[in-house]
Scaffold this active site. Structure first.
Site, PDB file in Angstrom:
ATOM      1  N   ASP A 218       9.434  11.508   8.855  1.00 52.04           N
ATOM      2  CA  ASP A 218       8.182  11.859   8.179  1.00 52.04           C
ATOM      3  C   ASP A 218       8.517  12.728   6.969  1.00 52.04           C
ATOM      4  O   ASP A 218       9.611  12.603   6.426  1.00 52.04           O
ATOM      5  CB  ASP A 218       7.233  12.552   9.173  1.00 52.04           C
ATOM      6  N   HIS A 241       9.565  10.785   4.259  1.00 53.94           N
ATOM      7  CA  HIS A 241       8.401  10.491   3.431  1.00 53.94           C
ATOM      8  C   HIS A 241       8.317  11.403   2.210  1.00 53.94           C
ATOM      9  O   HIS A 241       7.254  11.591   1.647  1.00 53.94           O
ATOM     10  CB  HIS A 241       7.122  10.579   4.261  1.00 53.94           C
TER      11      HIS A 241
END
Ligand SMILES: *[C@@H]1O[C@H](CO)[C@@H](O)[C@H](O)[C@H]1NC(C)=O
Ligand SMILES: *[C@@H]1O[C@H](CO)[C@@H](O)[C@H](O)[C@H]1NC(C)=O
Ligand SMILES: *[C@@H]1O[C@H](CO)[C@@H](O)[C@H](O)[C@H]1NC(C)=O
Ligand SMILES: *[C@@H]1O[C@H](CO)[C@@H](O)[C@H](O)[C@H]1NC(C)=O
Ligand SMILES: *[C@@H]1O[C@H](CO)[C@@H](O)[C@H](O)[C@H]1NC(C)=O
Length: 391
Positions: A218, A241
């Site tokens: 993430d 991310h």
């Protein structure tokens, strides 16, 4: 007076061990082994750590140190190291490895190792924090998974030279802190591990993150509401991310983020690069933000402002968190997606968005890159691809 000095001298000569016990020497290093920690990777050493902590936290010397020795693996259940402590500086010297129980042996809620109300906390030592996340990721997508390291309500902290591996959820959460210096961390989790943010910051200010490497499933760093004065410098991110501001304004919340400066970072093979995300219906602001000297190596969608986070309703007239004064300066490299830049602002518009010296080409030979732009206003000086709505 003189008699007293002579008396204590005689006492010392005749009975040194009693002397040592009644007036303890200034001990500054508290080794968890001395409190019964086993360090075989199997035995639950939580109680030994908490006993040692009690002495460290109660010690009045400068920088009492909890030492976790090298070459051993300590299994800890959920533990909370509580302050306030007597000394205004406490060292958590992690030289060995801390390992979490696997999911079937977990007895706790959503936090594994916590520090609360500890001023001047220093976490260092070159050791490893292993969250055993693999035992959670597949079986527990929507249930509460524990954050590996949470620091709540702190002052003048330092986290340096620690490796973090496979947290079940966020690797590090910093909440309600002022003045935290993070450096030389290595955070590692697979790119498909769910919600395994590297460092998550909320309701905090004056935070520096530098000289660190993060690859997770993430955000490498997520900057949430209630934060200001955040500098992120020389961080390598990927997979992951990217570095994200938000998401802000979920469920109509008022949230603010201000003075965030990301500089000299490398994104390689990350899903995004630098991203600002807000929900329709929220309020507050994200402003005075800069992304500078960024290098991209096959990052998918390197630059994003998304004011419709988790919403397909692009015609939403709802108010939103105001995004303004965002500078993108010296951003170079390759995008794995043709759409390299995506500025998707709400009806009220993003203001003073500045693009200067941007050059993002495709990582796929022969492919092109383009920018999509909606309701963003500002200026542009030399950008490939060009961003039409900033002209
Ligand atoms: C931080 O420092 C301030 C000022 O020195 C103090 O008032 C406060 O209690 C400290 N602790 C926390 C957790 O904020
Ligand atoms: C962040 O950098 C700015 C300069 O760009 C500086 O004024 C500020 O003090 C820095 N903040 C921290 C927490 O290091
Ligand atoms: C981070 O790296 C820079 C450049 O190598 C160096 O000047 C700085 O001292 C480092 N910071 C820390 C806290 O190690
Ligand atoms: C933007 O942030 C920088 C660095 O933190 C700060 O020095 C400056 O005053 C801020 N600008 C505004 C307009 O708030
Ligand atoms: C952008 O980068 C590509 C690939 O490195 C290079 O060929 C091109 O000349 C650069 N364009 C500008 C305007 O700097």
């Amino acid at each position: 007076m003189q008699g007293l000095i002579i008396l204590s001298c005689i006492f010392f000569i005749t009975s040194p061990s009693v002397y040592a016990r009644t007036i303890p020497q200034a001990q500054t290093i508290f080794n968890v082994i001395d409190y019964g920690a086993v360090g075989d990777g199997q035995t639950d050493d939580s109680q030994a750590f908490l006993k040692a902590w009690e002495n460290v936290c109660g010690a009045s010397q400068s920088t009492p140190t909890l030492n976790i020795p090298q070459g051993k693996t300590f299994m800890l259940g959920p533990v909370e190291f509580q302050g306030p402590c007597k000394s205004n500086s406490i060292q958590f010297q992690l030289q060995g490895t801390l390992v979490a129980p696997t999911r079937d042996a977990w007895k706790g809620d959503d936090k594994w190792i916590q520090f609360v109300y500890v001023d001047g906390l220093i976490i260092n030592g070159g050791g490893l924090i292993d969250g055993q996340g693999a035992s959670w990721w597949e079986s527990c997508i929507n249930c509460d998974r524990p954050t590996a390291l949470s620091i709540h309500s702190c002052n003048g902290s330092q986290i340096t030279e620690i490796s973090h591996l496979n947290s079940a959820r966020n690797h590090i959460s910093i909440n309600a802190c002022s003045g935290v210096h993070v450096s030389k961390l290595e955070i590692t989790a697979p790119d498909d591990s769910p919600n395994t943010d590297g460092i998550d910051i909320s309701h905090s200010n004056s935070i520096t993150i530098e000289n660190s490497t993060m690859g997770t499933g993430d955000d490498c760093v997520a900057i949430n509401g209630g934060t200001y004065d955040i500098n992120i410098t020389n961080v390598v991110c990927g997979p992951g991310h990217g570095i994200s501001i938000g998401s802000l304004g979920a469920n109509g919340a008022y949230e603010t983020v201000e003075d965030v400066h990301v500089k000299g970072c490398l994104f390689k093979g990350s899903q995004n690069g630098v991203r600002i995300k807000t929900w329709p219906g929220g309020s507050g602001y994200a402003r005075n933000i800069s992304f500078e000297q960024i290098t991209l190596v096959g990052a998918r969608r390197p630059i994003i402002i998304d004011q419709y986070y988790f919403s397909s309703d692009k015609n939403s007239k709802k108010p939103s968190v105001v995004v303004s004064d965002v500078t993108y300066l010296d951003i170079h490299g390759t995008s794995a997606d043709e759409k390299a830049i995506d500025l998707d602002c709400s009806d009220q518009g993003c203001k003073n968005i500045v693009f200067e010296r941007i050059n993002i080409t495709s990582s796929i030979p022969g492919d092109n890159t383009y920018a999509s732009c909606n309701n963003a206003y500002g200026s542009i000086t030399s950008s490939f691809p060009s961003v039409s709505c900033l002209k």
